[in-house]
Write a protein that holds these residues in place. Structure first.
Motif, PDB file in Angstrom:
ATOM      1  N   SER A  60     -30.736  -9.435 -34.769  1.00 60.10           N
ATOM      2  CA  SER A  60     -29.885  -9.755 -33.624  1.00 60.10           C
ATOM      3  C   SER A  60     -28.982  -8.556 -33.355  1.00 60.10           C
ATOM      4  O   SER A  60     -28.618  -7.819 -34.271  1.00 60.10           O
ATOM      5  N   ARG A  61     -28.615  -8.366 -32.078  1.00 57.64           N
ATOM      6  CA  ARG A  61     -27.779  -7.227 -31.691  1.00 57.64           C
ATOM      7  C   ARG A  61     -26.562  -7.747 -30.946  1.00 57.64           C
ATOM      8  O   ARG A  61     -26.692  -8.438 -29.929  1.00 57.64           O
ATOM      9  N   LYS A  62     -25.376  -7.413 -31.491  1.00 57.71           N
ATOM     10  CA  LYS A  62     -24.131  -7.868 -30.870  1.00 57.71           C
ATOM     11  C   LYS A  62     -23.219  -6.673 -30.606  1.00 57.71           C
ATOM     12  O   LYS A  62     -23.079  -5.794 -31.464  1.00 57.71           O
ATOM     13  N   ASP A  63     -22.617  -6.656 -29.428  1.00 58.23           N
ATOM     14  CA  ASP A  63     -21.678  -5.601 -29.064  1.00 58.23           C
ATOM     15  C   ASP A  63     -20.310  -5.887 -29.662  1.00 58.23           C
ATOM     16  O   ASP A  63     -19.829  -7.031 -29.661  1.00 58.23           O
ATOM     17  N   VAL A  64     -19.673  -4.844 -30.189  1.00 54.46           N
ATOM     18  CA  VAL A  64     -18.327  -4.955 -30.747  1.00 54.46           C
ATOM     19  C   VAL A  64     -17.318  -4.905 -29.594  1.00 54.46           C
ATOM     20  O   VAL A  64     -17.265  -3.917 -28.848  1.00 54.46           O
ATOM     21  N   VAL A  65     -16.548  -5.991 -29.442  1.00 54.03           N
ATOM     22  CA  VAL A  65     -15.585  -6.101 -28.326  1.00 54.03           C
ATOM     23  C   VAL A  65     -14.241  -6.569 -28.845  1.00 54.03           C
ATOM     24  O   VAL A  65     -14.113  -7.046 -29.983  1.00 54.03           O
ATOM     25  N   GLU A  66     -13.234  -6.420 -27.997  1.00 52.66           N
ATOM     26  CA  GLU A  66     -11.890  -6.903 -28.353  1.00 52.66           C
ATOM     27  C   GLU A  66     -11.828  -8.422 -28.261  1.00 52.66           C
ATOM     28  O   GLU A  66     -11.243  -9.082 -29.111  1.00 52.66           O
ATOM     29  N   GLU A  67     -12.405  -8.981 -27.210  1.00 53.38           N
ATOM     30  CA  GLU A  67     -12.344 -10.418 -27.004  1.00 53.38           C
ATOM     31  C   GLU A  67     -13.764 -10.965 -26.859  1.00 53.38           C
ATOM     32  O   GLU A  67     -14.510 -10.549 -25.978  1.00 53.38           O
ATOM     33  N   VAL A  68     -14.130 -11.882 -27.711  1.00 53.19           N
ATOM     34  CA  VAL A  68     -15.475 -12.442 -27.719  1.00 53.19           C
ATOM     35  C   VAL A  68     -15.604 -13.515 -26.643  1.00 53.19           C
ATOM     36  O   VAL A  68     -14.876 -14.503 -26.654  1.00 53.19           O
ATOM     37  N   GLU A  69     -16.544 -13.298 -25.694  1.00 53.71           N
ATOM     38  CA  GLU A  69     -16.798 -14.286 -24.649  1.00 53.71           C
ATOM     39  C   GLU A  69     -18.049 -15.111 -24.954  1.00 53.71           C
ATOM     40  O   GLU A  69     -18.129 -16.266 -24.567  1.00 53.71           O
ATOM     41  N   GLU A  71     -20.574 -15.709 -28.321  1.00 51.02           N
ATOM     42  CA  GLU A  71     -20.831 -15.354 -29.725  1.00 51.02           C
ATOM     43  C   GLU A  71     -22.274 -14.905 -29.960  1.00 51.02           C
ATOM     44  O   GLU A  71     -22.562 -14.261 -30.972  1.00 51.02           O
ATOM     45  N   ARG A  72     -23.183 -15.236 -29.038  1.00 48.82           N
ATOM     46  CA  ARG A  72     -24.579 -14.800 -29.207  1.00 48.82           C
ATOM     47  C   ARG A  72     -24.757 -13.329 -28.845  1.00 48.82           C
ATOM     48  O   ARG A  72     -25.702 -12.685 -29.285  1.00 48.82           O
ATOM     49  N   LEU A  73     -23.791 -12.818 -28.080  1.00 47.19           N
ATOM     50  CA  LEU A  73     -23.915 -11.447 -27.590  1.00 47.19           C
ATOM     51  C   LEU A  73     -22.825 -10.521 -28.103  1.00 47.19           C
ATOM     52  O   LEU A  73     -23.018  -9.298 -28.102  1.00 47.19           O
ATOM     53  N   HIS A  74     -21.702 -11.082 -28.536  1.00 50.80           N
ATOM     54  CA  HIS A  74     -20.539 -10.261 -28.900  1.00 50.80           C
ATOM     55  C   HIS A  74     -20.048 -10.577 -30.313  1.00 50.80           C
ATOM     56  O   HIS A  74     -20.306 -11.658 -30.847  1.00 50.80           O
ATOM     57  N   ILE A  75     -19.348  -9.612 -30.874  1.00 51.26           N
ATOM     58  CA  ILE A  75     -18.667  -9.804 -32.150  1.00 51.26           C
ATOM     59  C   ILE A  75     -17.342  -9.059 -32.073  1.00 51.26           C
ATOM     60  O   ILE A  75     -17.257  -7.980 -31.465  1.00 51.26           O
ATOM     61  N   SER A  76     -16.283  -9.680 -32.677  1.00 51.51           N
ATOM     62  CA  SER A  76     -14.971  -9.034 -32.606  1.00 51.51           C
ATOM     63  C   SER A  76     -14.944  -7.811 -33.523  1.00 51.51           C
ATOM     64  O   SER A  76     -15.721  -7.700 -34.476  1.00 51.51           O
ATOM     65  N   LEU A  77     -14.007  -6.899 -33.231  1.00 51.16           N
ATOM     66  CA  LEU A  77     -13.870  -5.698 -34.047  1.00 51.16           C
ATOM     67  C   LEU A  77     -13.505  -6.073 -35.482  1.00 51.16           C
ATOM     68  O   LEU A  77     -14.002  -5.460 -36.445  1.00 51.16           O
ATOM     69  N   GLU A  78     -12.681  -7.104 -35.619  1.00 47.75           N
ATOM     70  CA  GLU A  78     -12.254  -7.547 -36.952  1.00 47.75           C
ATOM     71  C   GLU A  78     -13.444  -8.030 -37.765  1.00 47.75           C
ATOM     72  O   GLU A  78     -13.626  -7.640 -38.933  1.00 47.75           O
ATOM     73  N   ASP A  79     -14.299  -8.885 -37.165  1.00 50.93           N
ATOM     74  CA  ASP A  79     -15.475  -9.394 -37.875  1.00 50.93           C
ATOM     75  C   ASP A  79     -16.486  -8.287 -38.151  1.00 50.93           C
ATOM     76  O   ASP A  79     -17.138  -8.280 -39.209  1.00 50.93           O
ATOM     77  N   ALA A  80     -16.609  -7.367 -37.236  1.00 50.51           N
ATOM     78  CA  ALA A  80     -17.550  -6.270 -37.425  1.00 50.51           C
ATOM     79  C   ALA A  80     -17.129  -5.406 -38.600  1.00 50.51           C
ATOM     80  O   ALA A  80     -17.978  -4.947 -39.389  1.00 50.51           O
ATOM     81  N   ARG A  81     -15.795  -5.189 -38.758  1.00 46.89           N
ATOM     82  CA  ARG A  81     -15.325  -4.326 -39.844  1.00 46.89           C
ATOM     83  C   ARG A  81     -15.417  -5.010 -41.206  1.00 46.89           C
ATOM     84  O   ARG A  81     -15.354  -4.340 -42.240  1.00 46.89           O
ATOM     85  N   VAL A  82     -15.600  -6.339 -41.195  1.00 49.01           N
ATOM     86  CA  VAL A  82     -15.869  -7.019 -42.463  1.00 49.01           C
ATOM     87  C   VAL A  82     -17.258  -6.603 -42.962  1.00 49.01           C
ATOM     88  O   VAL A  82     -17.484  -6.423 -44.158  1.00 49.01           O
ATOM     89  N   ILE A  83     -18.178  -6.433 -42.009  1.00 51.94           N
ATOM     90  CA  ILE A  83     -19.537  -5.996 -42.360  1.00 51.94           C
ATOM     91  C   ILE A  83     -19.539  -4.522 -42.738  1.00 51.94           C
ATOM     92  O   ILE A  83     -20.134  -4.119 -43.746  1.00 51.94           O
ATOM     93  N   ASN A  84     -18.862  -3.716 -41.918  1.00 52.99           N
ATOM     94  CA  ASN A  84     -18.800  -2.275 -42.167  1.00 52.99           C
ATOM     95  C   ASN A  84     -17.517  -1.737 -41.549  1.00 52.99           C
ATOM     96  O   ASN A  84     -17.356  -1.797 -40.321  1.00 52.99           O
ATOM     97  N   PRO A  85     -16.591  -1.208 -42.372  1.00 53.53           N
ATOM     98  CA  PRO A  85     -15.301  -0.727 -41.860  1.00 53.53           C
ATOM     99  C   PRO A  85     -15.437   0.406 -40.844  1.00 53.53           C
ATOM    100  O   PRO A  85     -14.469   0.701 -40.126  1.00 53.53           O
ATOM    101  N   ALA A  86     -16.604   1.008 -40.724  1.00 54.02           N
ATOM    102  CA  ALA A  86     -16.761   2.153 -39.818  1.00 54.02           C
ATOM    103  C   ALA A  86     -16.997   1.739 -38.375  1.00 54.02           C
ATOM    104  O   ALA A  86     -17.007   2.596 -37.478  1.00 54.02           O
TER     105      ALA A  86
END
Length: 375
Positions: A60-69, A71-86
């Motif tokens: 699955s491919r999700k864009d890193v965004v500030e505000e998630v509209e 969830e199937r297409l977006h992921i928050s920056l905070e959640d993304a950095r849990v996966i990888n801080p970079a």
């Protein structure tokens, strides 16, 4: 993915000329569609085929965004950095979501894609083969017919011979062998479509190129053709060597060459005349088999007035005006034919301004051979 499919991709690349990379991309795109359809998923996904291991994974491919509209297409920056801080805003996070039973669906889909691409490739090869043969003649076999068209087998493809391109003096039956002229090749969703003709002037040109070596070699050139298919044709020829008779080359010994073409065209009469850059001579030749006394040229209107002996007026005009009509088409000049008597009464013959004398004074026209107009 099974090793058999990978082997098949390699074989297709060698035998059909289909790039394996192109097939892989097509399969991956089809698998994305199959995943969304079969698992009712709307998120962006990517399918990765590992050629070394023969496995496939869905991400699955999700864009890193500030505000998630969504969830199937977006992921928050905070959640993304849990996966990888970079991760940063605008990045794309991928996560494997391969279903357990995806292999069976994938194999089916891959097979369909390969079959479709092979079919498309074969159609493409056939199209390339016949598009290069446009304006050429080919041998075909009549396969079937309907109310409008005749269908001619050309080996790998079935060509269409429309009713308007069929000879009016011919009837066709299944399994008949005929020569046809390829007029057009089109690429359609059902594959290449080839259109052929039996009435096109190009058929006559190619037949002469086949039967007359001097034309094929370029020593004799066909300058123009006028054809009323199935009835009568005229061609003008010129030789590029002084020692060659262009008309004699086309006629052949005892008429053998032209008779072969006449037979192929089911008895269509063919007049062969010598081309000349002088319109007076060319128009006079084009009116063969009639003899011409004088040709008067109007350059501005590109028209001519032709004077013929009284007893050859009907021959010069021809049945239903056919001889004059074909001569006009052949030369590109308008032709108005007058009898010798009418021309003398109008004061246009003899022409004191004539630059070319077509018939020497005192020569008996009865000594010339000519065809009867009823032929």
């Amino acid at each position: 993915m099974s090793s058999e499919l990978l082997d098949a991709l390699d074989a297709l690349e060698k035998q059909k000329g289909i790039s394996r990379d192109v097939l892989i991309e097509a399969i991956e795109a089809a698998l994305v569609t199959a995943y969304k359809r079969n698992f009712n998923q709307a998120q962006n996904v990517r399918v990765d085929l590992n050629l070394d291991t023969g496995t496939m994974l869905v991400y699955s491919r999700k864009d890193v965004v500030e505000e998630v509209e969504d969830e199937r297409l977006h992921i928050s920056l905070e959640d993304a950095r849990v996966i990888n801080p970079a991760y940063e805003l605008g990045d794309v996070v991928e996560e494997e979501v391969t279903p357990r039973n995806f292999g069976r669906i994938a194999a089916q889909t891959a097979k369909q894609v390969v079959t479709q691409r092979v079919r498309e490739a074969e159609r493409g090869l056939i199209f390339e083969e016949f598009v290069d043969r446009a304006d050429d003649i080919v041998n075909g076999i009549v396969e079937r017919m309907d109310a409008r068209n005749l269908y001619v087998g050309l080996g790998k493809v079935e060509a269409v011979l429309p009713q308007t391109e069929q000879m009016p003096n011919e009837s066709y039956q299944p399994h008949d062998r005929i020569k046809v002229y390829i007029t057009k090749v089109e690429r359609t969703t059902r594959g290449p479509q080839v259109f052929v003709s039996r009435t096109h002037p190009g058929l006559l040109r190619r037949l002469f190129e086949t039967e007359v070596p001097e034309i094929y070699d370029g020593i004799v050139e066909i300058k123009s053709i006028a054809r009323e298919a199935g009835d009568r044709s005229k061609i003008s020829v010129v030789a590029h060597r002084d020692d060659i008779d262009p008309v004699g080359s086309c006629v052949g010994a005892k008429g053998a060459r032209v008779q072969t073409i006449v037979n192929e065209l089911n008895g269509e009469k063919i007049d062969i005349v010598e081309w000349s850059e002088e319109p007076v001579v060319f128009v006079a030749n084009a009116l063969s088999p009639s003899k011409v006394l004088d040709v008067q040229v109007n350059e501005e209107e590109k028209s001519t007035t032709v004077v013929v002996p009284d007893y050859q007026l009907s021959l010069a005009i021809g049945k239903r005006g056919q001889n004059a009509r074909l001569a006009a088409k052949l030369t590109g000049w308008k032709i108005d034919i007058k009898s010798e008597t009418d021309a003398r009464e109008m004061g246009i013959y003899p022409n004191p301004n004539a630059t070319i004398e077509l018939v020497e004074s005192g020569e008996e026209l009865d000594d010339f051979d000519f065809y009867d107009e009823k032929e």
